[in-house]
Design an enzyme around this catalytic site. Structure first.
Site, mmCIF file in Angstrom:
data_model
loop_
_atom_site.group_PDB
_atom_site.id
_atom_site.type_symbol
_atom_site.label_atom_id
_atom_site.label_comp_id
_atom_site.label_asym_id
_atom_site.label_seq_id
_atom_site.Cartn_x
_atom_site.Cartn_y
_atom_site.Cartn_z
ATOM 1 N N LYS A 179 0.685 -1.059 -0.039
ATOM 2 C CA LYS A 179 -0.269 -0.277 -0.044
ATOM 3 C C LYS A 179 0.840 1.033 -0.021
ATOM 4 O O LYS A 179 1.581 1.802 0.895
ATOM 5 C CB LYS A 179 -0.671 -0.186 0.935
ATOM 6 C CG LYS A 179 -1.865 1.220 1.431
ATOM 7 C CD LYS A 179 -2.640 1.621 2.501
ATOM 8 C CE LYS A 179 -2.083 2.946 2.795
ATOM 9 N NZ LYS A 179 -1.811 4.073 2.215
ATOM 10 N N GLU A 254 9.957 1.738 9.773
ATOM 11 C CA GLU A 254 10.971 2.511 10.095
ATOM 12 C C GLU A 254 10.145 3.910 10.104
ATOM 13 O O GLU A 254 9.573 4.604 9.023
ATOM 14 C CB GLU A 254 11.328 2.797 8.859
ATOM 15 C CG GLU A 254 12.081 1.298 8.094
ATOM 16 C CD GLU A 254 13.649 1.408 8.227
ATOM 17 O OE1 GLU A 254 13.637 2.538 9.318
ATOM 18 O OE2 GLU A 254 14.514 0.165 8.572
ATOM 19 N N CYS A 288 12.838 11.556 6.432
ATOM 20 C CA CYS A 288 12.925 11.425 7.831
ATOM 21 C C CYS A 288 14.353 12.005 7.987
ATOM 22 O O CYS A 288 14.035 11.312 9.430
ATOM 23 C CB CYS A 288 12.365 9.913 7.852
ATOM 24 S SG CYS A 288 13.795 8.871 6.665
ATOM 25 N N GLU A 390 8.699 16.325 16.038
ATOM 26 C CA GLU A 390 9.145 16.003 14.566
ATOM 27 C C GLU A 390 7.936 16.849 13.714
ATOM 28 O O GLU A 390 7.097 16.761 14.387
ATOM 29 C CB GLU A 390 8.843 14.820 14.261
ATOM 30 C CG GLU A 390 9.048 14.876 12.056
ATOM 31 C CD GLU A 390 8.495 13.157 12.052
ATOM 32 O OE1 GLU A 390 7.857 12.320 12.113
ATOM 33 O OE2 GLU A 390 9.848 12.680 11.587
HETATM 34 P P1 NDP Z 1 2.053 7.586 7.924
HETATM 35 O O1 NDP Z 1 2.257 7.049 9.165
HETATM 36 O O2 NDP Z 1 0.459 8.962 8.201
HETATM 37 O O3 NDP Z 1 1.588 6.920 6.954
HETATM 38 C C1 NDP Z 1 2.554 6.245 6.725
HETATM 39 C C2 NDP Z 1 1.299 4.978 5.466
HETATM 40 O O4 NDP Z 1 1.008 3.994 6.709
HETATM 41 C C3 NDP Z 1 0.979 5.290 4.911
HETATM 42 O O5 NDP Z 1 0.591 4.532 3.320
HETATM 43 C C4 NDP Z 1 -0.723 5.718 5.406
HETATM 44 O O6 NDP Z 1 -2.164 5.661 4.804
HETATM 45 C C5 NDP Z 1 -0.208 4.592 6.425
HETATM 46 N N1 NDP Z 1 -1.375 3.732 6.947
HETATM 47 C C6 NDP Z 1 -1.850 5.054 8.322
HETATM 48 N N2 NDP Z 1 -2.970 4.928 8.956
HETATM 49 C C7 NDP Z 1 -2.084 3.380 8.920
HETATM 50 C C8 NDP Z 1 -2.555 2.279 10.354
HETATM 51 N N3 NDP Z 1 -3.700 2.984 11.078
HETATM 52 N N4 NDP Z 1 -2.470 0.847 9.646
HETATM 53 C C9 NDP Z 1 -1.819 1.097 9.087
HETATM 54 N N5 NDP Z 1 -1.499 1.761 7.848
HETATM 55 C C10 NDP Z 1 -1.314 3.021 8.412
HETATM 56 O O7 NDP Z 1 3.694 9.185 7.517
HETATM 57 P P2 NDP Z 1 3.504 9.817 7.074
HETATM 58 O O8 NDP Z 1 2.770 9.222 4.994
HETATM 59 O O9 NDP Z 1 2.472 10.919 6.983
HETATM 60 O O10 NDP Z 1 5.417 10.000 6.457
HETATM 61 C C11 NDP Z 1 5.456 11.072 7.224
HETATM 62 C C12 NDP Z 1 6.059 10.211 8.136
HETATM 63 O O11 NDP Z 1 7.182 9.318 7.831
HETATM 64 C C13 NDP Z 1 7.141 11.161 9.249
HETATM 65 O O12 NDP Z 1 7.139 10.881 10.704
HETATM 66 C C14 NDP Z 1 8.616 10.162 8.971
HETATM 67 O O13 NDP Z 1 9.999 11.134 9.324
HETATM 68 C C15 NDP Z 1 7.905 9.197 7.803
HETATM 69 N N6 NDP Z 1 9.462 8.671 7.797
HETATM 70 C C16 NDP Z 1 10.261 7.894 8.061
HETATM 71 C C17 NDP Z 1 11.345 6.959 7.201
HETATM 72 C C18 NDP Z 1 12.030 6.105 7.739
HETATM 73 O O14 NDP Z 1 12.881 5.555 7.348
HETATM 74 N N7 NDP Z 1 12.294 5.989 9.134
HETATM 75 C C19 NDP Z 1 11.306 7.474 5.625
HETATM 76 C C20 NDP Z 1 10.352 8.433 5.067
HETATM 77 C C21 NDP Z 1 9.523 8.526 6.017
HETATM 78 P P3 NDP Z 1 -2.186 6.962 4.340
HETATM 79 O O15 NDP Z 1 -1.469 8.028 3.521
HETATM 80 O O16 NDP Z 1 -3.885 6.567 3.962
HETATM 81 O O17 NDP Z 1 -2.941 7.572 5.451
#
Ligand code: NDP
Length: 486
Positions: A179, A254, A288, A390
């Site tokens: 997804k 991550e 990130c 963050e």
């Molecule tokens: P989210 O946690 O909001 O979403 C990440 C993914 O999870 C999306 O596909 C989202 O879908 C999905 N999701 C949301 N809620 C659920 C749930 N309850 N169960 C399962 N999946 C779910 O993160 P963001 O997309 O806002 O990304 C930003 C974040 O990602 C920042 O905190 C950043 O630091 C982190 N990040 C970490 C990295 C690393 O390598 N450590 C690299 C890049 C980013 P939907 O979009 O539909 O909400």
């Protein structure tokens, strides 16, 4: 006359076919640079995840037994197709995410191709271990693909992070239900078209678009998906653990970061300044790994601050498609509002905005886009909320420090521990500071210099587990030790 715009409908990719969601309902997909809906995303639910999982489960026996050379060839073909479609994919990424087209062309799309190439060839070199017990017995460890893996990725580096998970999972012989973020689904959709062209067998990769709390949750709790690889926010990671933990699923998480960028007075000043511009504002600060807390040794603090502010003021916030744009739009209106609310909070906490701190209003068709001026804030304590939470936008804080002990204490004070950057010409100091930083990655005199063989991941609330190199194959396979008595 009313203009009726053609809305492209993104489709799910299930069992080798591009299909509508079962509900036949769609969600709006925004172009953040103009603040308008430009395509429609399937509003999938657990029924679509069920179909995708069935397809992945059915494809697993054959794909897992397909010789790795053949798997490798197909995935390398996919990498080649990504390279051949660089311009189309980069334009789609920039339109969907708001990032500068130049960045998508230079980093996001080439890196997506590298992910496939790296793991497609890596699997050919991956060997398991054996342990001889003198004349008594010999142990050998089989590394077997596990089954259907759930891969969930965020919006900041859409195709780059999507492929970072899918490539090792598939190369290791698993099948996948994936997804992408609902906020930036377009390049994952284009990838599904390329999978068909590359001849990836039906059901090996399935892409289900839709909301996190519907599709993401359905993947997380599906009993036929024993592995979850997730990149996203720490709060979402915790929600996933709550569901997948009691099911004893294998998880790689991550998560978020609040990374320190430590600049000592014996650094190469110009290089530190130049790289700090990137580590602060690349991708509108939505990486990130961006260094959002800048600590500068007091002796050079004023000099660094003045030069940094001056350079930041010259950055161009503009149309992501213009070649001279440094910062494009942030990903969505809610995200823009969240980032700007942190600027307000910083001021309430006693901070002074040295530059930026506001929305940027561009002209013409960009007038409703989500643009934020690159922002530098000083005068905050290391433990205030602005310096602990963050923000994930083009906002950094800058603070002076006096001693190594003091800066380490401040750098390590957050609940996060993803990446750190250290600037010094003193090798001993570099080793010492690197060893004491609580983070999964430390860059010395550089930033975002990535070798895909290295372990990638964070400590504390920045994640669980490591991806990258053979770490990813270890995650996406199950070891089985066989002990044979001689
Ligand atoms: P989210 O946690 O909001 O979403 C990440 C993914 O999870 C999306 O596909 C989202 O879908 C999905 N999701 C949301 N809620 C659920 C749930 N309850 N169960 C399962 N999946 C779910 O993160 P963001 O997309 O806002 O990304 C930003 C974040 O990602 C920042 O905190 C950043 O630091 C982190 N990040 C970490 C990295 C690393 O390598 N450590 C690299 C890049 C980013 P939907 O979009 O539909 O909400």
């Amino acid at each position: 006359m009313v203009q009726i715009k053609f809305m492209q409908k993104i489709q799910n990719y299930i069992n080798g076919e591009l299909v509508e969601p079962i509900s036949k309902t769609y969600i709006d997909n925004y172009n953040p640079s103009i603040g308008e809906v430009y395509s429609l995303i399937p509003d999938s639910d657990e029924q679509d995840v069920e179909l995708a999982t069935k397809a992945a489960k059915a494809a697993f026996p054959k794909w897992s037994k397909t010789p790795k050379d053949d798997r490798s060839r197909i995935l390398q073909k996919l990498a080649q197709l990504i390279e051949d479609n660089l311009d189309r994919l980069a334009e789609a990424e920039s339109r969907d995410n708001g990032k500068p087209l130049s960045l998508a062309k230079r980093v996001d799309i080439p890196r997506a191709a590298s992910n496939f190439n790296f793991y497609a060839t890596g699997i050919l070199h991956y060997a398991s271990e054996s342990h001889a017990m003198e004349d008594t017995a010999i142990n050998y460890t089989l590394r077997e693909p596990i089954g259907v893996c759930g891969c969930i990725s965020p919006w900041n580096l859409p195709l780059y992070l999507f492929t970072w998970k899918i490539a090792p999972a598939l190369a290791a012989g698993n099948t996948v239900v994936a997804k992408p973020s609902e906020v930036t689904p377009f390049t994952a959709y284009l990838l599904s078209e390329l999978c068909v062209e590359a001849g990836l067998p039906n059901g090996v990769l399935n892409i289900v678009h839709g909301l996190g709390h519907k599709v993401g949750t359905a993947i997380t709790k599906h009993t036929d998906i024993p592995v979850i690889s997730f990149t996203g926010g720490t709060v979402t990671g915790a929600e996933i653990i709550k569901i997948a933990g009691p099911m004893f699923k294998k998880m790689s998480l991550e998560l978020g970061g609040k990374n320190p960028n430590i600049i000592f007075d014996d650094c190469d000043f110009d290089k530190a300044l130049k790289t700090t511009m990137h580590s602060s504002f690349a991708n509108q600060g939505q990486i990130c790994l961006c260094g959002s807390r800048i600590f500068v040794k007091r002796g050079i603090y004023e000099k660094f601050k003045i030069a940094f502010v001056e350079k930041t003021k010259k950055l161009k916030v503009g149309n992501p498609f213009d070649t001279d744009t440094n910062l494009g739009a942030v990903v969505s209106q809610p995200h823009m509002e969240k980032v700007l609310s942190y600027v307000k909070l910083a001021q309430e906490e006693g901070g002074t905005v040295l530059t930026g701190g506001h929305q940027v209003h561009l002209d013409g068709e960009l007038q409703n886009g989500y643009y934020i001026a690159p922002t530098i804030i000083e005068g905050l304590t290391f433990d205030c909320r602005t310096n602990q939470e963050e923000i994930f936008g083009p906002v950094v804080t800058i603070m002076p420090f006096d001693t190594e002990e003091e800066v380490l204490m401040m750098a390590n004070s957050t609940k996060y521990g993803l990446a750190s950057t250290v600037w010094t010409q003193d090798v001993t100091k570099a080793h010492n500071v690197a060893s004491k930083l609580h983070s999964g990655i430390v860059w010395v005199n550089c930033w975002l210099l990535r070798d895909l063989r290295t372990p990638f991941g964070g400590v504390k609330n920045s994640g669980v587990g490591r991806e990258g190199g053979f770490n990813a194959f270890e995650f996406f396979t199950e070891p089985k030790n066989v002990c044979i008595k001689l």
